[in-house]
Scaffold this active site. Structure first.
Site: not given
Length: 237
Positions: A118, A161
């Site tokens: 992440d 993301e």
């Protein structure tokens, strides 16, 4: 006697003239035949050339259609497997690869690790620099990760993301070493406009009788702990 000789000569002359006439007629007929033959031959050659040109055109058209079909087929395959923004595997494809690796681990006892990545504070990138810069960050970061992997190691966009790595034949310690190497590489990379960014990594490995959901859940928990701890680190469970 002389008249007889003259008559004989005249007769021979007459015969020769007839022969010459026949020869001339034969020559003319031969010339006409040759002219006709040349005309037919040239016409045949022209027809053959025209047919050959037409065949070449048809073959070229078929080659073009074949190449267009190959391109379309590749585009369809790519559209169904590649994420349009990051140019790595999309979620559907990375899930398929995870399923394959999971079945091998379950059936053959092959070790398997997964990593969820992440980007830290990615919302701030979008809010500060705009979504175009954010999209460029996603693309370049995905390529950085992809370039760090071996042929049988896979990376896909998990969502937003987040990215998922599937590592067949890698234990959790090996996954941790790889994650650390990628983490450092990302932190040293100079992204356009956004400059320096960091990522957090959650790592786990397949355990006997694991379901895929359990495997992903442990990687998620490890990622959550990494972000809770201080971001920009790797945690494995």
């Amino acid at each position: 006697m002389e008249n007889h000789n003259i008559d004989a000569l005249n007769k021979q002359i007459s015969i020769l003239k007839k022969r010459l006439e026949r020869s001339e007629q034969s020559r003319k007929l031969t010339e006409q035949a040759m002219d006709h033959y040349d005309l037919v031959y040239r016409s045949s050659i022209q027809k053959l050339d025209a047919q050959k040109n037409l065949l070449d055109i048809k073959n070229s058209e078929l080659d073009l259609v074949r190449l267009e079909l190959i391109v379309k087929n590749k585009e369809l395959i790519e559209a169904s497997t590649i994420d349009g923004l990051t140019r790595i595997y999309n979620r559907k494809k990375i899930c398929e690869l995870l399923d394959e690796a999971y079945l091998m681990a379950q059936r053959d006892g092959i070790i398997l690790s997964v990593i969820i990545i992440d980007i830290d504070h990615f919302k701030l990138v979008n809010d500060t620099f705009g979504h175009q810069v954010g999209d460029q960050v996603l693309f370049e970061l995905a390529q950085l990760i992809k370039d760090s992997l071996h042929v049988k190691e896979h990376i896909g966009r998990w969502g937003g993301e987040e990215f998922l790595m599937v590592l067949p034949n890698a234990c959790v310690e090996m996954g941790y070493v790889l994650a650390e190497r990628i983490r450092l590489r990302i932190s040293r990379y100079n992204f356009p406009i956004a400059k320096h960014l960091t990522c957090s990594f959650g790592i786990t490995e397949y355990k006997k009788d694991d379901r895929i959901e359990q495997l992903i859940k442990r990687a998620d928990i490890a990622l959550y702990q990494a972000k809770e701890y201080r971001n920009h680190c790797c945690v494995f469970k």
